[in-house]
Design an enzyme around this catalytic site. Structure first.
Site, PDB file in Angstrom:
ATOM      1  N   ARG A  83      33.995  34.665  34.260  1.00  0.00           N
ATOM      2  CA  ARG A  83      35.729  34.870  34.451  1.00  0.00           C
ATOM      3  C   ARG A  83      35.194  35.929  34.983  1.00  0.00           C
ATOM      4  NH1 ARG A  83      41.175  33.354  32.472  1.00  0.00           N
ATOM      5  NH2 ARG A  83      41.561  33.165  34.602  1.00  0.00           N
ATOM      6  N   CYS A 105      42.136  33.377  29.341  1.00  0.00           N
ATOM      7  CA  CYS A 105      41.845  32.056  28.609  1.00  0.00           C
ATOM      8  C   CYS A 105      40.107  32.408  28.791  1.00  0.00           C
ATOM      9  CB  CYS A 105      42.105  31.113  29.202  1.00  0.00           C
ATOM     10  SG  CYS A 105      43.275  30.293  28.576  1.00  0.00           S
ATOM     11  N   ARG A 155      51.911  31.617  25.272  1.00  0.00           N
ATOM     12  CA  ARG A 155      51.093  32.637  26.926  1.00  0.00           C
ATOM     13  C   ARG A 155      51.867  32.253  28.423  1.00  0.00           C
ATOM     14  NH1 ARG A 155      45.643  32.592  28.138  1.00  0.00           N
ATOM     15  NH2 ARG A 155      47.060  33.347  30.388  1.00  0.00           N
ATOM     16  N   LYS A 180      54.458  30.670  36.094  1.00  0.00           N
ATOM     17  CA  LYS A 180      53.644  31.474  35.419  1.00  0.00           C
ATOM     18  C   LYS A 180      52.996  32.213  35.436  1.00  0.00           C
ATOM     19  CE  LYS A 180      49.375  31.220  33.264  1.00  0.00           C
ATOM     20  NZ  LYS A 180      48.796  32.398  33.298  1.00  0.00           N
ATOM     21  N   ASN A 181      52.124  31.642  37.067  1.00  0.00           N
ATOM     22  CA  ASN A 181      50.748  32.374  38.055  1.00  0.00           C
ATOM     23  C   ASN A 181      51.509  33.251  38.661  1.00  0.00           C
ATOM     24  OD1 ASN A 181      48.788  31.699  36.015  1.00  0.00           O
ATOM     25  ND2 ASN A 181      47.785  30.432  36.670  1.00  0.00           N
ATOM     26  N   ASP A 224      33.930  40.344  40.998  1.00  0.00           N
ATOM     27  CA  ASP A 224      33.285  40.855  42.488  1.00  0.00           C
ATOM     28  C   ASP A 224      33.888  40.594  43.465  1.00  0.00           C
ATOM     29  OD1 ASP A 224      32.377  37.823  41.354  1.00  0.00           O
ATOM     30  OD2 ASP A 224      31.646  38.231  43.162  1.00  0.00           O
ATOM     31  N   ARG A 275      45.076  38.209  31.684  1.00  0.00           N
ATOM     32  CA  ARG A 275      44.454  37.887  32.450  1.00  0.00           C
ATOM     33  C   ARG A 275      44.662  38.932  33.798  1.00  0.00           C
ATOM     34  NH1 ARG A 275      38.859  37.461  33.913  1.00  0.00           N
ATOM     35  NH2 ARG A 275      38.321  37.192  35.227  1.00  0.00           N
ATOM     36  N   ASP A 294      44.153  23.475  36.264  1.00  0.00           N
ATOM     37  CA  ASP A 294      44.909  23.528  35.137  1.00  0.00           C
ATOM     38  C   ASP A 294      45.785  22.658  34.955  1.00  0.00           C
ATOM     39  OD1 ASP A 294      44.357  26.443  35.358  1.00  0.00           O
ATOM     40  OD2 ASP A 294      46.017  27.357  36.509  1.00  0.00           O
TER      41      ASP A 294
HETATM   42  C1  EPZ Z   1      44.103  31.753  38.475  1.00  0.00           C
HETATM   43  O1  EPZ Z   1      42.879  32.359  37.766  1.00  0.00           O
HETATM   44  C2  EPZ Z   1      44.739  31.280  37.418  1.00  0.00           C
HETATM   45  N1  EPZ Z   1      45.109  32.190  36.563  1.00  0.00           N
HETATM   46  C3  EPZ Z   1      44.084  30.361  36.517  1.00  0.00           C
HETATM   47  O2  EPZ Z   1      45.661  29.590  35.585  1.00  0.00           O
HETATM   48  C4  EPZ Z   1      43.570  29.524  37.469  1.00  0.00           C
HETATM   49  O3  EPZ Z   1      42.761  28.255  36.709  1.00  0.00           O
HETATM   50  C5  EPZ Z   1      42.445  29.952  38.583  1.00  0.00           C
HETATM   51  O4  EPZ Z   1      43.629  30.703  39.490  1.00  0.00           O
HETATM   52  C6  EPZ Z   1      42.721  28.824  39.719  1.00  0.00           C
HETATM   53  O5  EPZ Z   1      43.199  27.450  40.047  1.00  0.00           O
HETATM   54  C7  EPZ Z   1      45.919  33.787  37.343  1.00  0.00           C
HETATM   55  O6  EPZ Z   1      46.675  32.581  37.991  1.00  0.00           O
HETATM   56  C8  EPZ Z   1      47.103  34.348  36.336  1.00  0.00           C
HETATM   57  P1  EPZ Z   1      40.083  32.590  40.595  1.00  0.00           P
HETATM   58  P2  EPZ Z   1      41.552  33.483  38.358  1.00  0.00           P
HETATM   59  O7  EPZ Z   1      39.674  33.239  40.591  1.00  0.00           O
HETATM   60  O8  EPZ Z   1      42.493  34.297  39.659  1.00  0.00           O
HETATM   61  C9  EPZ Z   1      35.316  31.988  40.409  1.00  0.00           C
HETATM   62  C10 EPZ Z   1      45.813  29.289  33.386  1.00  0.00           C
HETATM   63  O9  EPZ Z   1      45.986  28.225  32.580  1.00  0.00           O
HETATM   64  N2  EPZ Z   1      35.340  33.804  41.080  1.00  0.00           N
HETATM   65  O10 EPZ Z   1      40.336  31.690  41.563  1.00  0.00           O
HETATM   66  O11 EPZ Z   1      41.184  34.009  37.282  1.00  0.00           O
HETATM   67  C11 EPZ Z   1      35.880  31.850  39.073  1.00  0.00           C
HETATM   68  O12 EPZ Z   1      34.762  32.513  38.086  1.00  0.00           O
HETATM   69  C12 EPZ Z   1      45.170  29.964  34.187  1.00  0.00           C
HETATM   70  O13 EPZ Z   1      47.498  29.155  34.124  1.00  0.00           O
HETATM   71  C13 EPZ Z   1      34.564  34.911  41.128  1.00  0.00           C
HETATM   72  O14 EPZ Z   1      33.784  34.064  41.219  1.00  0.00           O
HETATM   73  O15 EPZ Z   1      40.591  32.455  38.783  1.00  0.00           O
HETATM   74  C14 EPZ Z   1      35.923  30.708  39.807  1.00  0.00           C
HETATM   75  O16 EPZ Z   1      34.754  29.905  38.780  1.00  0.00           O
HETATM   76  C15 EPZ Z   1      43.968  30.047  33.550  1.00  0.00           C
HETATM   77  N3  EPZ Z   1      34.461  35.770  41.908  1.00  0.00           N
HETATM   78  C16 EPZ Z   1      36.541  30.488  40.514  1.00  0.00           C
HETATM   79  O17 EPZ Z   1      36.120  31.489  41.431  1.00  0.00           O
HETATM   80  C17 EPZ Z   1      35.945  35.908  41.435  1.00  0.00           C
HETATM   81  O18 EPZ Z   1      36.056  37.849  41.620  1.00  0.00           O
HETATM   82  C18 EPZ Z   1      38.521  30.411  40.700  1.00  0.00           C
HETATM   83  O19 EPZ Z   1      38.989  32.062  39.755  1.00  0.00           O
HETATM   84  C19 EPZ Z   1      36.454  35.874  41.080  1.00  0.00           C
HETATM   85  C20 EPZ Z   1      36.474  34.475  41.108  1.00  0.00           C
END
Ligand code: EPZ
Length: 420
Positions: free
Chosen positions: A123, A118, A399, A22-23, A126, A94, A307
């Site tokens: 989330r 989710c 989803r 999916k991702n 930045d 998302r 996840d």
């Molecule tokens: C991806 O989300 C996945 N979603 C999520 O899977 C997964 O939990 C996550 O990566 C971590 O592995 C998709 O791929 C669509 P991140 P993403 O940016 O990209 C912080 C599922 O269940 N952060 O790696 O949004 C953020 O707050 C979903 O399949 C910032 O601070 O995650 C978090 O604490 C849920 N600023 C951490 O980084 C930013 O600009 C990781 O977020 C971006 C992120």
């Protein structure tokens, strides 16, 4: 309203096959819009997020044909001209934020409302925005709508991510493919789907190296063309079935997996006493009599993925002893714990930490799928529990899991969906 009804306590045995990731696919669809041509994506799972991303690509003018019986998407991005995603569509997934990088790369402008998905606390995006700005884009946020534009072109730069964000790494990679010159993304995420997206982009004519290492190098190109690509197996779906098998499996083979992508989980399950055997593209899992408690912390790949945290905590509810779990990625990902408590689990969660004391068994109850992976955890809990478990809010599960009831039923689960 649909509900899932599970009669627990039936052992699982046989082969269960994993669908495409999916991702990965939710990034490959926007990536296809970088080309002025037709791309074919194979091994596409039949899940709701794919339909949402397809709808957005169509809203932007691409012609998309989803042959769901063949798990194939054909995307003609040549007619795509629009650069604005509607609020209604962006709010449904998302991953709609990936259209920012793709549209900025191809057209030099993109308007995307802040995405849905989710809710694990804040989330922010930045890091994505900082990346676009470093490449020379002007980014404004007005009433939760992000507008990114460039006067002329994007310029390759050095970008350091404060956290190895999956979304920021992919989004910046998408935009940088068409920038002038060389971009480095440092402290980049290394998840398997980062490599999958980079491979697709390279097949489309991009010049990316270093995906899967902490530094990704992108040499910008003037033009990109359509390509054919097959999506990698879903690491999280595979892990979900491995944990289900560890909890209630007699002898389950999870097929169509890349065992190397599952090492963090294989290792933990073996520590708990579960029997795990790796094959070429499969993993065989058999439950053990008295699983042992363990500790784990979720971290970016190759660490234990966030996840799979709810699914693993669910299994730990019956492991002998005390398990300590730290959620190292999201600040609010223990919302589902209250649901597990309804089944008799003994868990104390506060902030990003949870302590689980193993109980002899869970007992069926009515629970909610509070988000996608929490929903998968409730299914595992239902398979483990004595008696009947009813799960509501199935839209979250739909989803991201293709045919999960059918797949589990085929290996012995007593699980059905009812309409009420
Ligand atoms: C991806 O989300 C996945 N979603 C999520 O899977 C997964 O939990 C996550 O990566 C971590 O592995 C998709 O791929 C669509 P991140 P993403 O940016 O990209 C912080 C599922 O269940 N952060 O790696 O949004 C953020 O707050 C979903 O399949 C910032 O601070 O995650 C978090 O604490 C849920 N600023 C951490 O980084 C930013 O600009 C990781 O977020 C971006 C992120």
């Amino acid at each position: 309203m649909q509900k899932m009804v599970i009669e627990g306590g039936y052992p699982l045995s046989g082969n269960i096959s994993v669908s495409g990731a999916k991702n990965s696919v939710v990034a490959l669809i926007p990536a296809a819009l970088l080309a002025n041509g037709v791309s074919v994506i194979e091994n596409v799972p039949d899940i709701r997020d794919v339909y949402v991303m397809k709808d957005i690509a169509e809203e932007l003018g691409a012609v998309v044909d989803y042959k769901k019986n063949e798990n194939m998407l054909i995307i003609n991005a040549a007619p795509a001209r629009k650069t604005k995603v509607s609020e209604e569509k962006a709010g449904r997934a998302r991953a709609s934020y990936y259209f920012l990088g793709a549209l900025l790369g191809r057209f030099g402008k993109a308007t995307v409302p802040m995405p849905g998905g989710c809710n694990f606390g804040g989330r922010p995006i930045d890091l994505h925005i900082k990346g676009f700005e470093t490449l020379g884009a002007t980014v404004t946020e007005d009433e939760d709508v992000v507008v990114a534009t460039t006067k002329d072109t994007l310029f390759g730069q050095e970008i350091y991510l404060d956290f190895p964000s999956v979304g920021a790494t992919i989004n910046i990679m998408l935009a940088a493919c068409r920038a002038e010159g060389r971009t480095f993304i440092r402290n980049a995420a290394c998840e398997p789907h980062i490599v999958d997206v980079a491979n697709f982009l390279n097949a489309m004519g991009a010049r990316i190296t270093g995906a899967a290492t902490g530094t990704i190098r992108i040499d910008g190109v003037d033009e990109m063309h359509g390509a054919v690509h097959s999506v990698i197996p879903d690491q999280i779906e595979a892990g979900t079935y491995m944990i289900a098998a560890a909890a209630v499996g007699k002898d389950v083979t999870v097929c169509n997996v890349i065992p190397r992508h599952m090492e963090f989980l294989t290792d933990k399950l073996i520590q708990m006493g579960v029997k795990v055997e790796e094959g070429g593209d499969s993993i065989r899992v058999s439950a053990c009599e008295n699983p042992k408690a363990i500790n784990f912390t979720t971290t970016p790949y190759p660490g234990f993925p966030t996840d799979l945290q709810p699914q693993m905590v669910t299994f730990l509810t019956v492991a002998k002893g005390e398990s300590k779990v730290r959620e190292g990625v999201w600040n609010n990902r223990f919302q589902y714990v209250d649901e597990l408590k309804l089944l008799g689990a003994d868990i104390f969660a506060e902030g990003q930490n949870a302590t689980v004391h193993g109980v002899p068994f869970l007992t069926g109850a009515q629970v909610r799928a509070t988000d996608l992976r929490a929903g998968a955890a409730m299914i595992i809990a239902g398979l483990m529990a004595k008696g009947k478990t009813v799960i509501t809010e199935l839209e979250h599960i739909d989803r991201g899991y293709e045919g999960i009831e059918e797949k589990l039923r085929a290996i012995g689960a007593h699980i059905q969906r009812i309409e009420e």
